[in-house]
Structure formats: C-alpha cells, structure tokens
Design a protein around this motif. Structure first.
Motif, PDB file in Angstrom:
ATOM      1  N   GLU A  26       2.640  -8.283  -8.428  1.00 19.82           N
ATOM      2  CA  GLU A  26       3.018  -9.670  -8.696  1.00 19.82           C
ATOM      3  C   GLU A  26       3.817 -10.243  -7.540  1.00 19.82           C
ATOM      4  O   GLU A  26       3.719 -11.419  -7.221  1.00 19.82           O
ATOM      5  CB  GLU A  26       3.837  -9.759  -9.986  1.00 19.82           C
ATOM      6  N   ASN A  27       4.654  -9.388  -6.917  1.00 17.82           N
ATOM      7  CA  ASN A  27       5.468  -9.847  -5.785  1.00 17.82           C
ATOM      8  C   ASN A  27       5.525  -8.729  -4.749  1.00 17.82           C
ATOM      9  O   ASN A  27       6.418  -7.895  -4.770  1.00 17.82           O
ATOM     10  CB  ASN A  27       6.877 -10.215  -6.259  1.00 17.82           C
ATOM     11  N   ILE A  28       4.536  -8.692  -3.859  1.00 15.03           N
ATOM     12  CA  ILE A  28       4.434  -7.625  -2.876  1.00 15.03           C
ATOM     13  C   ILE A  28       5.635  -7.593  -1.944  1.00 15.03           C
ATOM     14  O   ILE A  28       6.088  -6.526  -1.524  1.00 15.03           O
ATOM     15  CB  ILE A  28       3.119  -7.762  -2.064  1.00 15.03           C
ATOM     16  N   ASP A  29       6.201  -8.778  -1.631  1.00 14.33           N
ATOM     17  CA  ASP A  29       7.358  -8.824  -0.733  1.00 14.33           C
ATOM     18  C   ASP A  29       8.544  -8.078  -1.332  1.00 14.33           C
ATOM     19  O   ASP A  29       9.213  -7.311  -0.656  1.00 14.33           O
ATOM     20  CB  ASP A  29       7.749 -10.282  -0.445  1.00 14.33           C
ATOM     21  N   GLN A  30       8.798  -8.286  -2.616  1.00 15.73           N
ATOM     22  CA  GLN A  30       9.914  -7.615  -3.276  1.00 15.73           C
ATOM     23  C   GLN A  30       9.680  -6.107  -3.345  1.00 15.73           C
ATOM     24  O   GLN A  30      10.595  -5.316  -3.120  1.00 15.73           O
ATOM     25  CB  GLN A  30      10.096  -8.165  -4.698  1.00 15.73           C
ATOM     26  N   VAL A  31       8.446  -5.722  -3.637  1.00 15.02           N
ATOM     27  CA  VAL A  31       8.116  -4.291  -3.715  1.00 15.02           C
ATOM     28  C   VAL A  31       8.346  -3.609  -2.374  1.00 15.02           C
ATOM     29  O   VAL A  31       8.924  -2.520  -2.303  1.00 15.02           O
ATOM     30  CB  VAL A  31       6.648  -4.104  -4.165  1.00 15.02           C
ATOM     31  N   LEU A  32       7.922  -4.235  -1.285  1.00 23.52           N
ATOM     32  CA  LEU A  32       8.084  -3.651   0.042  1.00 23.52           C
ATOM     33  C   LEU A  32       9.553  -3.588   0.455  1.00 23.52           C
ATOM     34  O   LEU A  32       9.965  -2.666   1.167  1.00 23.52           O
ATOM     35  CB  LEU A  32       7.280  -4.429   1.074  1.00 23.52           C
ATOM     36  N   GLU A  33      10.342  -4.567   0.013  1.00 21.19           N
ATOM     37  CA  GLU A  33      11.766  -4.571   0.340  1.00 21.19           C
ATOM     38  C   GLU A  33      12.501  -3.418  -0.337  1.00 21.19           C
ATOM     39  O   GLU A  33      13.565  -2.987   0.135  1.00 21.19           O
ATOM     40  CB  GLU A  33      12.404  -5.909  -0.067  1.00 21.19           C
ATOM     41  N   GLU A  34      11.955  -2.892  -1.424  1.00 16.49           N
ATOM     42  CA  GLU A  34      12.598  -1.799  -2.142  1.00 16.49           C
ATOM     43  C   GLU A  34      12.370  -0.440  -1.475  1.00 16.49           C
ATOM     44  O   GLU A  34      13.031   0.546  -1.810  1.00 16.49           O
ATOM     45  CB  GLU A  34      12.068  -1.750  -3.584  1.00 16.49           C
ATOM     46  N   ILE A  35      11.442  -0.379  -0.512  1.00 21.80           N
ATOM     47  CA  ILE A  35      11.172   0.873   0.194  1.00 21.80           C
ATOM     48  C   ILE A  35      12.253   1.083   1.258  1.00 21.80           C
ATOM     49  O   ILE A  35      12.497   0.195   2.081  1.00 21.80           O
ATOM     50  CB  ILE A  35       9.782   0.845   0.868  1.00 21.80           C
TER      51      ILE A  35
END
Length: 298
Positions: A129-138
């Motif tokens: 739903e929000n790829i940017d947020q997911v990538l920021e969590e890595i």
C-alpha cells in the motif's frame, strides 16, 4: 541435520539482534531454517517472498552463496538478488559443513538510495500500500557496521560449537553413546540399554547405528571395550586378567579371543609392542638430545 540447544541459542540470537538490529538465522545443510531472531522475515522480504517467482530467486541466491561459503569455510558478505546486504558463515567440524549462520535484509549505506529506487519501481501498490514507508523501515548499515556484525557472527558460531549448543545429529548420537559406554564399561550393555538411553525403539536405534556408526550396536560396544583395553595396556601396568574384567568381559578367555580378533595380535603381544615402541622413542629422543649437547660443546 543439526541438533541445537534452542533456549540458549534463541537468547544469543536475540542479543545479536539487540546489538545490531539485523535479523539472524541458523539453517541446516539442506537450507532449512532452524531458528532465527526475529522469528519472521522483515515485512518487505516476507511480503515479496509470497510471490513464487521472487521466492525461487531468493532461495537460489541463498543456496549459491552457502555453497560458495562451504568451499571457502569463511565469512561472505554479499548483496542478494534484490540488492539487500547479507552475510553467511559456515557451521562445520572435521566431518564437514553441517549448516550456516546468516544475517541480512538491510541496506548497505552508500548505494542504498539507488537500491531503494530500483525496488520502488519494481514493486507497485498491488503488493504494498505504501512502498516508501516499507522501504524506510529497512535498516541502513555502513560497511564498517556490516564487517563488525560479520566478525561477531563468526565469533558466535565458534562459541556455539565450543559449548556444543550446535551439533550435527551424528556427532551428538556418537557423543552420547560413547559417554554411556564409558560410564558402564565394566557392565553388560545390551541393545535394550541403549534404546532406553536414547528413548528409541530397537528399529530406530538400529537405523541410527547403521547410518552413523556403519556397524551394529553390539559390535560398536565391543570395539569401544577393546579401545579402552588398549589404552590400559599402553598406559598402565594393570594385569591383563584385571583389564579383561575392567572392560566388561565375563572371562579372560573371551577377552583374549575378541582382542586378538579385533587388533590382530594378543593383548600380551600388544603390551610388549607398545612398551618396545615407547622405549625406542625414548632412546631416540635421548640420543638426539646427546647429539645436540655435543654440537653445543663444540
């Protein structure tokens, strides 16, 4: 297969994660995950691996690096097929590689923005739903941090092995069997006794013996008795008759027959041969010492 002390290992893996914030996992030689912390993949990796094609590529990547690691017997720091930084260390003993310790699912600082952009364009909103947020969590780690984590990973594997928290099932079976035989060497040891020690039926015990020992239980016990007798003959002056009873043989005649059948010579001949060998070694050592003294005097 690996036999592990799950409770202490879990705490150690958790401590590694607390220090590094990097997921750590142990896998066996068949590439099956045994234990990890955290238990689950990161949200990103867990989600993309639900895709069969991507998961196939992930498995292939892991296998290829582990196979390379098995040959080098050393730490390998690498980037997976998606660009995430990972590391693998072999878990091995004199019998070979029995498994691997791995960490990963982090970005390498320096190229992380480039990798993020590539992943952002590869995975649309149908998967996240929000790829940017997911990538920021890595997590993002520098080369120095990754190298330090790799050093700690290597140290952990050594520590696991030295404390026998990780053992190949074969080594654990033989270790427990040898310990049981040693503790009961003077007694009669039956297959039923061994079954009771391993909480296994006769069929399973025979299967383990055939797979791990290459012979039957009774034959292995007999070989261990003779090996102990050989040590006593070499290292003590205990009478051969007493040694026969100390190693669990009911009478000297039986001991005599079995010893000669296994070793090829009688116990008396073995003791004399051992004594002569030791005497010759001492004589050679003394001669060498005298020669060195003569050279020194010159």
């Amino acid at each position: 297969m690996l036999r592990i002390n799950r409770n202490v290992l879990y705490k150690a893996l958790k401590d590694f994660y607390t220090l590094t914030h990097i997921r750590i996992v142990l896998i066996d030689s068949n590439f099956n995950e045994i234990i990890s912390f955290p238990n689950e993949y990161s949200y990103f990796c867990g989600t993309v691996r639900k895709n069969l094609q991507i998961n196939t590529e992930c498995v292939k990547c892991d296998r290829e690096v582990c196979q390379k690691c098995a040959k080098t017997k050393d730490l390998i720091l690498y980037s997976c097929h998606l660009g995430l930084a990972e590391a693998v260390v072999p878990i091995y003993d004199h019998n070979g590689v029995m498994g691997y310790a791995m960490f990963g699912q982090v970005f390498r600082r320096g190229n992380h923005q480039e990798v993020k952009e590539r992943l952002r364009s590869s995975f649309n909103n149908d998967m996240f739903e929000n790829i940017d947020q997911v990538l920021e969590e890595i997590p993002v780690k520098s080369d120095a941090e990754l190298n330090a984590a790799g050093t700690v990973l290597q140290a952990l594997v050594t520590y696991f092995l030295s404390n026998q928290w990780v053992l190949p099932e074969k080594a654990e079976f033989i270790r427990r069997l040898d310990k049981y035989i040693e503790e009961h060497i003077r007694e009669s040891i039956t297959v039923e006794d061994i079954c009771g020690e391993f909480h296994a039926g006769r069929t399973r015990t025979y299967e383990l013996a055939e797979e791990y020992l290459g012979c039957g239980i009774a034959e292995y016990v007999r070989m261990q008795r003779i090996a102990y007798a050989q040590r006593l003959l070499r290292e003590t002056e205990t009478s051969i008759n007493d040694i026969s009873y100390m190693t669990g043989f009911s009478d000297y005649a039986h001991f005599f027959r079995v010893f000669k059948n296994v070793v090829g010579i009688s116990a008396k001949e073995y003791r004399k041969l051992s004594y002569d060998t030791i005497k010759n070694k001492l004589s050679a050592a003394n001669k060498e010492s005298e020669e060195k003294e003569e050279v020194s005097d010159i």
